[in-house]
Design a protein around this motif. Structure first.
Motif, PDB file in Angstrom:
ATOM      1  N   ALA A 196       0.833  -1.208   0.000  1.00 39.42           N
ATOM      2  CA  ALA A 196       0.000   0.000   0.000  1.00 39.42           C
ATOM      3  C   ALA A 196       0.865   1.254   0.000  1.00 39.42           C
ATOM      4  CB  ALA A 196      -0.924  -0.013   1.215  1.00 39.42           C
ATOM      5  N   ALA A 197       1.956   1.226   0.772  1.00 42.43           N
ATOM      6  CA  ALA A 197       2.871   2.370   0.803  1.00 42.43           C
ATOM      7  C   ALA A 197       3.559   2.561  -0.546  1.00 42.43           C
ATOM      8  CB  ALA A 197       3.904   2.180   1.912  1.00 42.43           C
ATOM      9  N   ARG A 198       3.945   1.453  -1.183  1.00 38.25           N
ATOM     10  CA  ARG A 198       4.573   1.539  -2.503  1.00 38.25           C
ATOM     11  C   ARG A 198       3.615   2.124  -3.538  1.00 38.25           C
ATOM     12  NH1 ARG A 198       7.770  -4.210  -3.376  1.00 38.25           N
ATOM     13  NH2 ARG A 198       9.325  -3.961  -1.713  1.00 38.25           N
ATOM     14  N   GLU A 199       2.362   1.679  -3.480  1.00 37.55           N
ATOM     15  CA  GLU A 199       1.351   2.179  -4.416  1.00 37.55           C
ATOM     16  C   GLU A 199       1.140   3.671  -4.226  1.00 37.55           C
ATOM     17  OE1 GLU A 199      -1.271   1.908  -7.537  1.00 37.55           O
ATOM     18  OE2 GLU A 199      -0.002   0.284  -6.752  1.00 37.55           O
ATOM     19  N   PHE A 200       1.087   4.111  -2.970  1.00 37.12           N
ATOM     20  CA  PHE A 200       0.916   5.534  -2.670  1.00 37.12           C
ATOM     21  C   PHE A 200       2.114   6.342  -3.163  1.00 37.12           C
ATOM     22  CE2 PHE A 200       1.050   9.323  -0.020  1.00 37.12           C
ATOM     23  CZ  PHE A 200      -0.279   9.695   0.084  1.00 37.12           C
ATOM     24  N   GLU A 201       3.287   5.757  -3.062  1.00 38.80           N
ATOM     25  CA  GLU A 201       4.528   6.468  -3.404  1.00 38.80           C
ATOM     26  C   GLU A 201       4.705   6.651  -4.914  1.00 38.80           C
ATOM     27  OE1 GLU A 201       9.022   6.522  -1.507  1.00 38.80           O
ATOM     28  OE2 GLU A 201       7.920   4.623  -1.628  1.00 38.80           O
ATOM     29  N   ARG A 202       4.005   5.868  -5.708  1.00 45.19           N
ATOM     30  CA  ARG A 202       4.122   5.998  -7.163  1.00 45.19           C
ATOM     31  C   ARG A 202       3.700   7.386  -7.636  1.00 45.19           C
ATOM     32  NH1 ARG A 202       1.644   0.221  -9.400  1.00 45.19           N
ATOM     33  NH2 ARG A 202       3.332  -1.117  -8.555  1.00 45.19           N
ATOM     34  N   ASN A 203       2.688   7.941  -6.997  1.00 43.05           N
ATOM     35  CA  ASN A 203       2.233   9.305  -7.298  1.00 43.05           C
ATOM     36  C   ASN A 203       2.309  10.145  -6.024  1.00 43.05           C
ATOM     37  OD1 ASN A 203       1.303   8.792 -10.129  1.00 43.05           O
ATOM     38  ND2 ASN A 203      -0.099   7.408  -9.064  1.00 43.05           N
ATOM     39  N   LEU A 204       3.479  10.142  -5.429  1.00 40.21           N
ATOM     40  CA  LEU A 204       3.642  10.726  -4.101  1.00 40.21           C
ATOM     41  C   LEU A 204       3.265  12.194  -4.052  1.00 40.21           C
ATOM     42  CD1 LEU A 204       4.536  10.407  -1.176  1.00 40.21           C
ATOM     43  CD2 LEU A 204       6.880  10.879  -1.894  1.00 40.21           C
ATOM     44  N   GLU A 205       3.835  12.978  -4.936  1.00 40.46           N
ATOM     45  CA  GLU A 205       3.582  14.422  -4.901  1.00 40.46           C
ATOM     46  C   GLU A 205       2.098  14.726  -5.087  1.00 40.46           C
ATOM     47  OE1 GLU A 205       5.029  18.543  -7.156  1.00 40.46           O
ATOM     48  OE2 GLU A 205       5.970  16.623  -7.635  1.00 40.46           O
ATOM     49  N   GLU A 206       1.483  14.055  -6.053  1.00 42.02           N
ATOM     50  CA  GLU A 206       0.060  14.270  -6.316  1.00 42.02           C
ATOM     51  C   GLU A 206      -0.791  13.875  -5.112  1.00 42.02           C
ATOM     52  OE1 GLU A 206      -3.352  12.331  -9.224  1.00 42.02           O
ATOM     53  OE2 GLU A 206      -1.261  12.437  -9.927  1.00 42.02           O
ATOM     54  N   ASN A 207      -0.465  12.750  -4.481  1.00 38.78           N
ATOM     55  CA  ASN A 207      -1.242  12.275  -3.328  1.00 38.78           C
ATOM     56  C   ASN A 207      -1.095  13.187  -2.115  1.00 38.78           C
ATOM     57  OD1 ASN A 207      -2.297  10.001  -4.633  1.00 38.78           O
ATOM     58  ND2 ASN A 207      -0.490   8.764  -4.156  1.00 38.78           N
ATOM     59  N   LEU A 208       0.137  13.668  -1.865  1.00 38.16           N
ATOM     60  CA  LEU A 208       0.341  14.567  -0.725  1.00 38.16           C
ATOM     61  C   LEU A 208      -0.339  15.904  -0.946  1.00 38.16           C
ATOM     62  CD1 LEU A 208       4.088  13.891   0.231  1.00 38.16           C
ATOM     63  CD2 LEU A 208       2.026  12.959   1.283  1.00 38.16           C
ATOM     64  N   LEU A 209      -0.286  16.416  -2.186  1.00 37.72           N
ATOM     65  CA  LEU A 209      -0.959  17.683  -2.494  1.00 37.72           C
ATOM     66  C   LEU A 209      -2.478  17.546  -2.352  1.00 37.72           C
ATOM     67  CD1 LEU A 209       1.089  18.966  -5.572  1.00 37.72           C
ATOM     68  CD2 LEU A 209       1.025  19.962  -3.273  1.00 37.72           C
ATOM     69  N   GLU A 210      -2.985  16.356  -2.683  1.00 38.79           N
ATOM     70  CA  GLU A 210      -4.421  16.109  -2.518  1.00 38.79           C
ATOM     71  C   GLU A 210      -4.816  16.160  -1.040  1.00 38.79           C
ATOM     72  OE1 GLU A 210      -7.726  12.560  -3.267  1.00 38.79           O
ATOM     73  OE2 GLU A 210      -5.708  12.380  -4.120  1.00 38.79           O
ATOM     74  N   ILE A 211      -3.980  15.579  -0.169  1.00 40.89           N
ATOM     75  CA  ILE A 211      -4.247  15.634   1.279  1.00 40.89           C
ATOM     76  C   ILE A 211      -4.235  17.077   1.767  1.00 40.89           C
ATOM     77  CG2 ILE A 211      -3.335  15.043   3.557  1.00 40.89           C
ATOM     78  CD1 ILE A 211      -2.287  12.430   2.341  1.00 40.89           C
ATOM     79  N   ILE A 212      -3.232  17.843   1.336  1.00 42.78           N
ATOM     80  CA  ILE A 212      -3.122  19.250   1.760  1.00 42.78           C
ATOM     81  C   ILE A 212      -4.343  20.042   1.307  1.00 42.78           C
ATOM     82  CG2 ILE A 212      -1.799  21.380   1.470  1.00 42.78           C
ATOM     83  CD1 ILE A 212       0.711  19.574   1.186  1.00 42.78           C
ATOM     84  N   ASP A 213      -4.767  19.852   0.039  1.00 44.72           N
ATOM     85  CA  ASP A 213      -5.930  20.578  -0.482  1.00 44.72           C
ATOM     86  C   ASP A 213      -7.198  20.211   0.280  1.00 44.72           C
ATOM     87  OD1 ASP A 213      -4.403  21.881  -2.343  1.00 44.72           O
ATOM     88  OD2 ASP A 213      -4.842  20.487  -3.989  1.00 44.72           O
ATOM     89  N   GLU A 214      -7.391  18.924   0.548  1.00 39.68           N
ATOM     90  CA  GLU A 214      -8.598  18.488   1.262  1.00 39.68           C
ATOM     91  C   GLU A 214      -8.640  19.044   2.680  1.00 39.68           C
ATOM     92  OE1 GLU A 214      -9.083  14.283   1.153  1.00 39.68           O
ATOM     93  OE2 GLU A 214      -9.407  14.211  -1.019  1.00 39.68           O
ATOM     94  N   LEU A 215      -7.483  19.079   3.340  1.00 42.56           N
ATOM     95  CA  LEU A 215      -7.445  19.644   4.692  1.00 42.56           C
ATOM     96  C   LEU A 215      -7.699  21.149   4.670  1.00 42.56           C
ATOM     97  CD1 LEU A 215      -4.396  17.695   6.202  1.00 42.56           C
ATOM     98  CD2 LEU A 215      -6.803  17.393   6.785  1.00 42.56           C
ATOM     99  N   ASN A 216      -7.100  21.844   3.711  1.00 43.59           N
ATOM    100  CA  ASN A 216      -7.291  23.295   3.618  1.00 43.59           C
ATOM    101  C   ASN A 216      -8.725  23.662   3.267  1.00 43.59           C
ATOM    102  OD1 ASN A 216      -4.725  24.370   4.299  1.00 43.59           O
ATOM    103  ND2 ASN A 216      -3.919  23.795   2.292  1.00 43.59           N
ATOM    104  N   ASN A 217      -9.386  22.801   2.466  1.00 42.99           N
ATOM    105  CA  ASN A 217     -10.764  23.075   2.049  1.00 42.99           C
ATOM    106  C   ASN A 217     -11.791  22.466   2.996  1.00 42.99           C
ATOM    107  OD1 ASN A 217      -9.745  24.347  -0.247  1.00 42.99           O
ATOM    108  ND2 ASN A 217      -9.749  22.452  -1.446  1.00 42.99           N
TER     109      ASN A 217
END
Length: 354
Positions: free
Chosen positions: A33-54
């Motif tokens: 699961a961690a490897r799968e998340f890391e494949r699009n790491l930047e996109e996934n982390l930015l999605e978390i930041i956007d969801e928290l900010n919104n």
């Protein structure tokens, strides 16, 4: 009273989210699961930041599995995304709340832990028994199904007393209500309870919740010799009567104030001279040693590791880690005979591999 204000921006800051990811990633090189998340790491982390900010972040479900350590427990593991959010929350809240915790609470805290709790119990036992020239009584209690019994409404109230940030409280509520024991659609908020074994935030929540017990024992009951490790608590007195009285008072407090159950089956009262087992150790006058059940379980696991090494399933570094872990555990107490036994086991398997 210390209060934490305007902390939401710190939680969802890019720096904290990245730190949360790096902390989560440690030791998970084999996690798919961690490897799968890391494949699009930047996109996934930015999605978390956007969801928290919104304020649009929604907590996902849990993957549940059983462990036996030694009794059966249900572990509820969140998704990678939720893991990172939990770590981000923990990074900000833990340093603040740790300053508010009692010095007699030893679980899930930096520079604390089991060994220091055991050392404190031994110190208190020596003081209560006048350097082991007299006898003393030890009350060991634990809350029945503590994690599954944490009331959501009370937990949010305790968090709200310290955290003066509406967005942070709203985020914490999403994490807390993501898990509920015996949930039904018609269940009211005051009836919901349970925090999952497997969440990093649960380690913090349990200490926040049971800090109320620490305060009650020290400031209301004026117990001089008191130690708590997670849902286990130990009180030491010079007679059995005091143990019985304080056990009844604590039972009443837990039931009325925290909606927790402390039945008589979870209460143990014993003389130090007869030996007392708690927190993986056995206490006796003048010395302590590892509990027999704890050692047998550890020895069984070590034999398995030795067998795996003999069959080339693991490397020498992995076997050495297990050895060092065992030696680190046994050095706290009078365990020289057990150390010699382990050395003989290691030598036996070493001869087999030659």
């Amino acid at each position: 009273m210390l209060k934490l204000k305007n902390c939401y921006e710190k939680i969802c800051s890019p720096e904290n989210i990245w730190l949360a990811w790096t902390e989560y990633r440690k030791g998970k090189s084999g996690c798919m699961a961690a490897r799968e998340f890391e494949r699009n790491l930047e996109e996934n982390l930015l999605e978390i930041i956007d969801e928290l900010n919104n304020d649009s972040y929604c907590h996902g479900g849990y993957f549940k599995f059983l462990v036996y350590d030694p009794k059966q427990r249900i572990i509820s593991a969140p998704t990678v995304k939720d893991h990172i959010v939990h770590q981000a929350i923990y990074n900000v809240l833990y340093p603040f709340f740790d300053r508010t915790f009692s010095p007699f609470s030893f679980s899930c805290r930096k520079k604390m832990g089991t060994h220091r709790a055991v050392a404190r119990i031994q110190k208190y036992a020596r003081q209560a028994s006048a350097n082991y020239h007299e006898d003393c009584w030890i009350l060991h209690g634990d809350v029945k199904k503590c994690f599954d019994s944490i009331n959501h409404e009370i937990l949010l109230f305790l968090l709200g007393k310290r955290i003066h940030c509406d967005r942070t409280i709203a985020l914490l509520k999403k994490v807390i209500i993501s898990y509920s024991v015996g949930f039904t659609p018609d269940m009211s908020e005051s009836e919901r309870c349970g925090i999952p074994l497997g969440n990093l935030t649960s380690q913090l929540f349990i200490n926040i919740y049971l800090h109320e017990l620490d305060f009650f024992a020290k400031e209301k009951l004026f117990v001089k010799k008191y130690v708590r490790y997670a849902d286990d608590f130990i009180l030491i007195f010079q007679n059995r009567r005091d143990c019985e009285v304080h056990a009844d008072l604590i039972k009443e407090f837990l039931n009325k104030k925290l909606k927790l159950d402390f039945p008589s089956t979870h209460k143990k009262i014993a003389k130090l001279s007869r030996g007392v087992e708690t927190l993986g150790a056995r206490f006796l006058p003048f010395y302590k040693k590892i509990r027999t059940k704890t050692y047998r379980r550890s020895e069984h696991l070590f034999r398995q590791r030795c067998q795996d090494y003999a069959e080339n399933k693991i490397g020498v570094d992995s076997l050495n880690s297990s050895w060092q872990s065992l030696m680190g555990m046994l050095k706290y107490g009078h365990n020289i005979k057990l150390v010699e036994r382990l050395i003989n086991i290691a030598n036996l398997y070493a001869r087999k591999t030659l």
